[in-house]
Design a protein around this motif. Structure first.
Motif, PDB file in Angstrom:
ATOM      1  N   SER A   1       1.125  -1.261  -0.407  1.00 49.32           N
ATOM      2  CA  SER A   1      -0.150   0.160   0.076  1.00 49.32           C
ATOM      3  C   SER A   1       1.153   1.602   0.233  1.00 49.32           C
ATOM      4  O   SER A   1       1.635   1.351   0.626  1.00 49.32           O
ATOM      5  CB  SER A   1      -0.634  -0.058   1.393  1.00 49.32           C
ATOM      6  OG  SER A   1      -1.715   1.116   0.988  1.00 49.32           O
TER       7      SER A   1
ATOM      8  N   GLU B   1      -2.300   0.913   9.572  1.00 50.48           N
ATOM      9  CA  GLU B   1      -3.196   0.901   8.881  1.00 50.48           C
ATOM     10  C   GLU B   1      -2.488  -0.337   8.289  1.00 50.48           C
ATOM     11  O   GLU B   1      -3.498  -1.761   7.648  1.00 50.48           O
ATOM     12  CB  GLU B   1      -3.537   1.364   8.473  1.00 50.48           C
ATOM     13  CG  GLU B   1      -4.502   3.078   8.603  1.00 50.48           C
ATOM     14  CD  GLU B   1      -4.073   3.886   8.076  1.00 50.48           C
ATOM     15  OE1 GLU B   1      -4.031   4.176   6.031  1.00 50.48           O
ATOM     16  OE2 GLU B   1      -5.611   5.442   8.236  1.00 50.48           O
ATOM     17  N   ASN B   2      -1.617  -0.469   7.134  1.00 52.85           N
ATOM     18  CA  ASN B   2      -0.702  -1.966   6.933  1.00 52.85           C
ATOM     19  C   ASN B   2      -0.701  -2.583   7.540  1.00 52.85           C
ATOM     20  O   ASN B   2      -0.958  -4.044   7.750  1.00 52.85           O
ATOM     21  CB  ASN B   2       0.604  -1.234   6.501  1.00 52.85           C
ATOM     22  CG  ASN B   2      -0.057  -0.420   4.987  1.00 52.85           C
ATOM     23  OD1 ASN B   2      -0.526  -0.690   3.950  1.00 52.85           O
ATOM     24  ND2 ASN B   2       1.601  -0.070   4.601  1.00 52.85           N
TER      25      ASN B   2
ATOM     26  N   ARG C   1      -3.747  -5.175   7.879  1.00 52.53           N
ATOM     27  CA  ARG C   1      -3.948  -6.053   6.868  1.00 52.53           C
ATOM     28  C   ARG C   1      -3.340  -7.832   7.825  1.00 52.53           C
ATOM     29  O   ARG C   1      -3.986  -8.214   7.089  1.00 52.53           O
ATOM     30  CB  ARG C   1      -3.482  -6.427   5.401  1.00 52.53           C
ATOM     31  CG  ARG C   1      -3.994  -4.503   4.922  1.00 52.53           C
ATOM     32  CD  ARG C   1      -3.235  -3.954   3.975  1.00 52.53           C
ATOM     33  NE  ARG C   1      -2.685  -4.268   2.998  1.00 52.53           N
ATOM     34  CZ  ARG C   1      -1.751  -4.751   2.620  1.00 52.53           C
ATOM     35  NH1 ARG C   1      -0.645  -3.964   2.847  1.00 52.53           N
ATOM     36  NH2 ARG C   1      -1.428  -5.418   1.711  1.00 52.53           N
TER      37      ARG C   1
END
Length: 210
Positions: free
Chosen positions: A10, A124-125, A128
């Motif tokens: 990302s 945020e990554n 995942r």
């Protein structure tokens, strides 16, 4: 950790949507619009900590990293506004890798111009990968040079006592570095944390973009 699971990385940064680092195979099969920007770096030996290696990037910028003994630049491919780099140590079985994607823009978008914003991107990554990780919660750590953040995870779906494919790794590092007019996203992959962790982190911490 399969490469197919972690790529593309990302890169929701400074108005860009950039595909992540490519493996050597995918880089070799890239479209003709991709440009190989590194064949043999201009290296100067540092006897204490490795080899300083300079790689040309987009927009006339350069990346300098300090590569430990036996680490080399496997590929460096320019694609659009980004340069995708793969570093590896082929002297050991199931070679560890460090992959970086770097992109630059003159956009006035300032979403990733501060360390708190970089930390949020990395966090945020990390979310995942929570379902695949032994670590719960995944810990976000600051890089030693204080210019970015990363996390380290262990793939709970893999059995360390069983053989696995060439693109599968037990441990992964991933994070982002604050760069003027851009952002650098990186991943590190290894099956031998004791052997490779310090080398992977030393490469990332040594990165300088000019």
């Amino acid at each position: 950790m399969m490469l197919s699971r972690i790529l593309p990385l990302s890169m929701v940064a400074v108005g860009l949507a950039v595909a992540g680092c490519q493996s050597t195979t995918s880089a070799n099969n890239a479209s003709t619009s991709n440009q190989q920007v590194h064949t043999a770096a201009n290296n100067t030996l540092n006897n204490q900590s490795g080899t300083l290696t300079t790689i040309k990037l987009t927009s006339g910028k350069t990346l300098t990293v300090n590569l430990p003994t036996n680490w080399t630049v496997q590929s460096a491919v320019k694609k659009g506004p980004a340069t995708h780099i793969e570093l590896t140590n082929n002297s050991v079985t199931h070679a560890p890798k460090v992959m970086m994607s770097l992109a630059f823009t003159k956009s006035t978008d300032n979403r990733l111009t501060t360390l708190p914003a970089i930390r949020q991107l990395v966090e945020e990554n990390s979310q995942r990968f929570q379902s695949q990780a032994v670590e719960n919660p995944i810990r976000i750590q600051k890089l030693a040079n204080n210019n970015g953040y990363y996390f380290k995870i262990t793939d709970k779906t893999m059995n360390p006592n069983q053989a696995h494919g060439a693109d599968e790794y037990m441990y992964m590092f991933q994070g982002a570095i604050l760069v003027k007019e851009g952002v650098a996203i990186f991943s590190g992959l290894t099956d031998d944390l004791k052997r490779d962790e310090q080398q992977i982190l030393s490469i990332i911490n040594s990165a300088q973009i000019k």
